[in-house]
Every structure is written in structure tokens, then in C-alpha cells.
Design a protein around this motif. Structure first.
Motif, short mmCIF file in Angstrom:
data_model
loop_
_atom_site.label_atom_id
_atom_site.label_comp_id
_atom_site.label_asym_id
_atom_site.label_seq_id
_atom_site.Cartn_x
_atom_site.Cartn_y
_atom_site.Cartn_z
N HIS A 44 -1.09 93.40 -16.24
CA HIS A 44 -2.40 92.94 -16.07
C HIS A 44 -3.51 93.84 -16.10
CE1 HIS A 44 -1.34 88.44 -15.77
NE2 HIS A 44 -0.29 88.82 -15.10
N LEU A 45 -3.31 94.78 -15.16
CA LEU A 45 -4.34 95.91 -14.69
C LEU A 45 -4.70 96.77 -15.79
CD1 LEU A 45 -6.27 97.12 -12.51
CD2 LEU A 45 -4.39 98.52 -12.11
N LEU A 46 -3.52 97.25 -16.51
CA LEU A 46 -3.52 98.09 -17.62
C LEU A 46 -4.00 97.71 -18.75
CD1 LEU A 46 -0.09 99.98 -17.42
CD2 LEU A 46 -2.23 100.66 -16.78
N ALA A 47 -3.76 96.22 -18.97
CA ALA A 47 -4.34 95.28 -20.20
C ALA A 47 -5.91 95.35 -19.96
CB ALA A 47 -3.94 94.07 -20.42
N SER A 48 -6.49 95.14 -18.82
CA SER A 48 -8.25 95.19 -18.52
C SER A 48 -8.42 96.64 -18.86
CB SER A 48 -8.24 94.84 -17.09
OG SER A 48 -7.86 93.51 -16.94
N ALA A 49 -7.86 97.48 -18.28
CA ALA A 49 -8.30 99.00 -18.50
C ALA A 49 -8.27 99.34 -19.90
CB ALA A 49 -7.49 99.87 -17.81
N ALA A 50 -7.46 98.70 -20.84
CA ALA A 50 -7.17 99.08 -22.01
C ALA A 50 -8.46 98.63 -22.77
CB ALA A 50 -5.94 98.48 -22.74
N GLU A 51 -9.33 97.96 -22.34
CA GLU A 51 -10.37 97.31 -23.29
C GLU A 51 -11.60 98.62 -23.00
OE1 GLU A 51 -12.08 93.59 -22.65
OE2 GLU A 51 -9.98 92.63 -22.48
N LEU A 52 -11.29 99.49 -22.29
CA LEU A 52 -12.23 100.78 -22.01
C LEU A 52 -11.55 101.88 -22.83
CD1 LEU A 52 -13.16 98.87 -19.56
CD2 LEU A 52 -13.69 100.77 -18.33
N ALA A 53 -10.53 101.65 -23.66
CA ALA A 53 -9.79 102.53 -24.35
C ALA A 53 -9.83 103.99 -23.62
CB ALA A 53 -10.53 102.87 -25.64
N VAL A 112 -3.32 95.70 -7.22
CA VAL A 112 -4.54 94.92 -7.36
C VAL A 112 -4.90 94.66 -8.81
CG1 VAL A 112 -7.28 95.04 -7.06
CG2 VAL A 112 -5.70 96.10 -5.30
N PRO A 113 -4.29 93.55 -9.21
CA PRO A 113 -4.19 93.56 -10.70
C PRO A 113 -5.23 92.99 -11.54
CG PRO A 113 -2.85 91.83 -9.81
CD PRO A 113 -3.49 92.63 -8.62
N PHE A 114 -6.12 92.26 -11.05
CA PHE A 114 -7.12 91.14 -11.71
C PHE A 114 -8.68 91.99 -11.73
CE2 PHE A 114 -3.84 88.15 -10.57
CZ PHE A 114 -3.35 88.18 -11.89
N VAL A 115 -8.70 93.37 -11.98
CA VAL A 115 -10.18 93.74 -11.94
C VAL A 115 -10.45 93.56 -13.34
CG1 VAL A 115 -11.45 95.85 -11.56
CG2 VAL A 115 -9.41 95.65 -10.13
N ARG A 116 -11.56 92.96 -13.43
CA ARG A 116 -12.13 92.65 -14.87
C ARG A 116 -12.62 93.98 -15.53
NH1 ARG A 116 -16.40 88.23 -12.84
NH2 ARG A 116 -16.58 89.90 -11.51
N GLU A 230 -14.45 87.90 -5.19
CA GLU A 230 -13.56 88.45 -4.19
C GLU A 230 -12.12 88.46 -4.88
OE1 GLU A 230 -12.04 87.27 0.30
OE2 GLU A 230 -13.76 86.55 -0.65
N ASP A 231 -11.56 87.50 -5.52
CA ASP A 231 -10.36 87.29 -6.16
C ASP A 231 -9.88 88.83 -7.04
OD1 ASP A 231 -10.11 85.11 -4.87
OD2 ASP A 231 -10.09 83.76 -6.42
N GLU A 232 -10.91 89.32 -7.51
CA GLU A 232 -10.55 90.32 -8.32
C GLU A 232 -10.08 91.53 -7.92
OE1 GLU A 232 -13.02 92.25 -11.36
OE2 GLU A 232 -14.73 91.95 -10.05
N VAL A 233 -10.59 91.71 -6.45
CA VAL A 233 -10.34 92.89 -5.62
C VAL A 233 -8.87 92.75 -4.66
CG1 VAL A 233 -12.14 94.10 -6.17
CG2 VAL A 233 -12.01 92.79 -4.27
N ALA A 234 -8.47 91.41 -4.71
CA ALA A 234 -7.56 90.92 -3.74
C ALA A 234 -6.31 91.85 -4.05
CB ALA A 234 -7.22 89.37 -3.67
N GLY A 235 -5.50 92.27 -2.94
CA GLY A 235 -4.41 93.10 -3.08
C GLY A 235 -3.44 92.19 -2.93
N LEU A 242 1.67 87.16 -3.34
CA LEU A 242 2.04 87.06 -4.73
C LEU A 242 1.81 85.54 -5.19
CD1 LEU A 242 3.16 88.69 -7.43
CD2 LEU A 242 5.53 87.75 -6.43
N ALA A 243 2.41 84.65 -4.52
CA ALA A 243 2.20 83.38 -4.81
C ALA A 243 0.88 82.58 -4.79
CB ALA A 243 3.25 82.32 -3.72
N GLU A 244 0.10 83.49 -3.97
CA GLU A 244 -1.32 83.03 -3.97
C GLU A 244 -1.95 83.35 -5.04
OE1 GLU A 244 -2.57 84.57 -0.15
OE2 GLU A 244 -1.72 83.09 1.19
N ALA A 245 -1.54 84.55 -5.36
CA ALA A 245 -2.18 85.30 -6.64
C ALA A 245 -1.95 84.49 -7.86
CB ALA A 245 -1.85 86.53 -6.75
N GLU A 246 -0.66 84.09 -7.99
CA GLU A 246 -0.16 83.07 -8.84
C GLU A 246 -0.87 81.79 -9.03
OE1 GLU A 246 2.10 81.99 -12.28
OE2 GLU A 246 2.87 83.60 -11.26
#
Length: 459
Positions: A44-53, A112-116, A230-235, A242-246
Motif C-alpha cells: 500500500h505504501l509503495l503504491a502511494s510512493a510510486a505516484e512520485l516516481a 504506516v501504510p496509508f500516507v497519501r 489522522e488515519d493516514e499516519v496511524a501505525g 491491523l483489524a482497526e486499519a482494515e
């Protein structure tokens, strides 16, 4: 937080910290490889970072690094942190992998997988603002600051000081601006600042945040930008988190689906995968689960208690209830799969139907064909899989066994209860049954004899 321009001209490297043992997960699987919506959190994290090439990607690993190397392949360099002496020490391990790199470095965390992507861009943009900060930190203001490190900042976003919670005074802990741990730093500054970090603190560790304090003491400005989510920086450190993040991810995805024109009869009971694609005017009944790789066109109805994975549904398709579509299932326009039907690596042609209690594996079913209840394609001989091909408008009677490899022609009929082992020609009737044997009165005589025997048996 304002969104940054999508233009990225300075080369970018990302460093992902993933060296923790993840002991609270109590798992043999590396923490950052645990899935959310069917996708490892690291992906999830790498996919977001990939948008910055990014030009380079470095993952800092310790325990379970072999798993990370297998998952990442050549997409990232693995840098090993052993022993683990803190976050500053972790980032230092990327120095060799970033040798010769001249650009921006974005420091992220694998749990911290959901950083936009827009947040990452905003950090990079702030790094190149006219005041030229040495470090940009991503901050947030949680409802409960808990034991997060604090960012003491001026009104214009310049940082006066950063402090870990365990080293903070009561007055500093009263500050509600917290450190997410994410930073943006120019490569020319990063390792020089890290070389000056000491471990004179309660943990005896080399803190990454100290590069901010060191830069500030050298009269170099550092800045904070604040995320509004706040959710995007939740560890994620435990199975519970993990269940809460899901749950948070699914809640947002359900809302997006309904905003896009999908009817969810009971939204809280539907579970999507990270790549689920849904058309307009799709109806999804309660307790439907989407695994990865599902694409659904317009005007599809998915009835309750169905499970779909790796399947493609064209417009007007109807599925379930209690259906299972496995990888390679393709349902052409207006095809129908009913209750307790399983489809695997099979194509149902336009308007084809399999309404009840059927297994279709490794098959091609023609347009308008009808597959009767209880029919199975016998696709596996114990060593190899074989294909069954059924022609347009063919009619397969109930409780038939189609032993592959097999071809059944267009407009052919297979009588109910048949076990078909040879090809069936176009328009042909194939009936494969044992001859019915009729013995008048046999059952009556049997019952009489058995009743007499039972009556004579001692009790």
C-alpha cells in the motif's frame, strides 16, 4: 494541509523503515507483509510512493529480511540494521544504497501504510520553499496524543524543538502537535546531520528527530506540515490495530463505492479488496466478499453470501446467492451463476446459465448454454488439468459428470444423470445411464420379510 503541485523535477529516493521485530503481532510473517484489503501493508505504501516516481527505494530491514527481499525482488534495495539502535541509526544504514544520489529523500515507515501521495508531495514541496528548510516533518493533531513525540513549532510552521515523549517535560507534553515520524530531507544534508546524532537519552538510542534539533542549533530552519487526516499516519503494531486499519479502509471504500453509483444493501457486511473495480448500478447484497482481482461491469447483481476472487463480470450478470467465483472466472454479458455454484478458470458465454449446485472448472461454455443442477466438469485426473468446451445453446441435464478433455457441440443435449467421457457432436443427444431394472412386487415382499424378521428378534 494544502496539496502540492504534481510536478516533481528533483530526483527522489524513499527510505522505508521496516527493521522492527513486530513482536506484538505474534507472527512468523514480517509485520509489514500482513495484508489489508488483500494487499500487504508495505505494498500500500509503495503504491502511494510510486505516484512520485522515486528513482531509488531503500527498505531498512532486520528481523525477517529474507521475507522482505522475496516480496520486493529488485524493486528496492534492502539495507540491514543489526543491531537496532533507534530510528536515526536505521536511516544511517541507507547511506551506502544512496551513494551518489543527489536529490530529495522521503523517510517513511512500513507499518504506516496509508500516507497519501498528495501528503508526500506536500512534504517535498515544503522542502523546496523559499525559506529552504533543512528538514520537513509531517505532524498531526490526534484526539488523544498518547505517547507520541511532540513538535514545538511557531505559528508559521517553523520548528523550535522536537522531543520524544519519554524525554518531554509536562509542559512539552501539553502540546498537541505530534510527530508522525515521516520526514523529507535533501540527500546532501541527511547523512551529515545523522552523523551528529548522539544517544544521550532515556532509551540510549539514536533518534531520527534529533536531526531537526541539530539543524535548528546550527541556525537552519526546519518546518512542519500538518496532515488533516489522522488515519493516514496511524501505525500498525498488533493484530488489533491491523483489524482497526482494515475496518477504516473498508469503511472508506464502501462509501466510495456508493458515491460511484453502487447499491450496497448492508454496507458494513461487504468486504472489498484493494483493487476491486465496480461499474454503475451494481447491486451487492449482504455478506459478499471480494478477493483481489475482481472487475464488475454495469448493472450486475451479486446476491448474498457470495465470494469472488480473480473474476471478471460483464454487464447484466447475476451471481449467487452462495456462489464462489475463483481466479480465471469470466462471466459474459447477462450470464447467470446461481446458488452453490463454483466457477474456476472458466468462461460462461453471453446469457449462459448455471443456476444450482454446479462446479465448472477449466471450461468454456458457449452463449445461451444451460448447465443443469449438480453438473460437474471433471477437470483433474490426479496429475493434470483438462478443459471442457460446451457449445452455444447446449443443454446439460442435471447431475451430469463431464469428464475432460471433452467437447460438447452447439445445440447438443446431455441427458440428466449422464457421465460423458467422449465428445458430443452438434445437435446430438447423449444419454449415458445404466438400464433401469423393474421387478414388480419385489419391494413389498422385501418389506414383509424384514418386518417379520424384526418381530421375531429377541428384545
Amino acid at each position: 494541509m494544502t496539496s502540492a503541485s504534481p510536478t516533481q523535477t528533483t530526483p527522489l529516493a524513499i527510505v522505508v523503515l521496516a527493521a522492527g521485530k513486530g513482536t506484538r503481532m505474534k507472527s512468523d510473517l514480517h509485520k509489514v507483509l500482513h495484508p489489508i484489503a488483500g494487499r500487504p501493508m508495505l505494498e500500500h505504501l509503495l503504491a502511494s510512493a510510486a505516484e512520485l516516481a522515486p528513482e531509488r527505494q531503500v527498505v531498512i530491514a532486520g528481523h525477517g529480511r529474507e521475507q522482505l527481499a522475496t516480496a520486493l525482488g529488485t524493486r528496492a534495495t534492502i539495507a540491514v540494521q543489526d543491531p537496532q539502535l533507534g530510528t536515526g541509526h536505521a536511516v544511517q544504514q541507507a547511506e551506502e544504497a544512496l551513494s551518489g544520489f543527489d536529490g530529495d529523500v522521503l523517510i517513511l515507515y512500513g507499518d504506516v501504510p496509508f500516507v497519501r501521495p498528495q501528503t508526500m508531495r506536500a512534504m517535498i514541496e515544503r522542502l523546496h520553499a523559499p525559506d529552504g528548510p533543512a528538514v520537513v516533518v509531517l505532524g498531526f493533531e490526534p484526539q488523544d496524543p498518547l505517547q507520541y513525540g511532540r513538535i514545538l513549532a511557531h505559528d508559521d510552521g517553523r520548528i523550535a524543538m522536537m522531543v520524544e515523549y519519554k524525554d518531554a517535560t509536562d509542559e512539552q507534553r501539553a502540546c498537541r502537535l505530534c510527530n508522525s515520524g515521516l520526514m523529507a530531507v535533501k540527500s546532501a544534508d541527511l547523512f551529515g546531520l545523522l552523523a551528529k546524532v548522539g544517544n544521550e537519552n532515556t532509551q540510549g538510542e539514536y533518534y531520527l528527530v534529533d536531526i531537526v534539533n541539530i539543524a535548528t542549533l546550527e541556525d537552519r530552519a526546519c518546518a512542519v506540515i500538518v496532515t488533516d487526516d489522522e488515519d493516514e499516519v496511524a501505525g500498525i503494531n498488533s493484530r488489533g490495530e491491523l483489524a482497526e486499519a482494515e475496518g477504516r479502509w473498508q469503511h472508506k471504500r464502501r462509501a466510495q463505492a456508493m458515491a460511484d453509483g453502487v447499491t450496497l444493501v448492508a454496507p458494513e457486511t461487504v468486504f472489498f479488496a484493494w483493487d476491486t473495480r465496480l461499474g454503475r448500478d451494481v447491486t451487492v447484497e449482504p455478506n459478499v466478499v471480494f478477493g483481489p482481482g475482481v472487475t464488475v461491469a454495469d448493472k450486475v447483481v451479486i446476491h448474498a453470501f457470495s465470494h469472488l476472487e480473480g473474476a471478471t463480470l460483464e454487464s447484466g450478470v447475476e451471481v449467487g446467492p452462495y456462489a464462489r467465483l475463483r481466479p480465471g472466472a469470466v462471466l459474459k454479458a447477462n450470464a447467470k451463476v446461481g446458488n452453490f455454484v463454483e466457477v474456476k478458470k472458466a468462461v460462461l458465454g453471453e446469457g449462459a446459465k448455471a443456476n444450482h449446485l454446479t462446479y465448472l472448472g477449466d471450461a468454456v461454455i458457449g452463449a445461451g448454454a444451460n448447465i443443469g443442477a449438480g453438473t460437474i466438469t471433471c477437470n483433474y485426473d490426479g496429475y493434470f488439468k483438462h478443459q471442457t468446451v460446451i457449445g452455444d445453446r447446449a443443454f446439460i441435464g442435471s447431475n451430469s459428470a463431464l469428464v475432460a478433455p471433452l467437447r460438447i457441440g452447439a445445440d447438443a443435449i446431455v441427458a440428466a444423470g449422464s457421465a460423458v467421457t467422449r465428445d458430443v457432436a452438434d445437435g446430438e443427444l447423449r444419454l449415458v445411464r445404466g438400464e433401469q431394472l423393474v421387478k414388480p412386487g419385489w419391494a413389498d415382499r422385501f418389506h414383509d420379510a424384514m418386518k417379520k424378521k424384526k418381530a421375531e428378534k429377541p428384545r
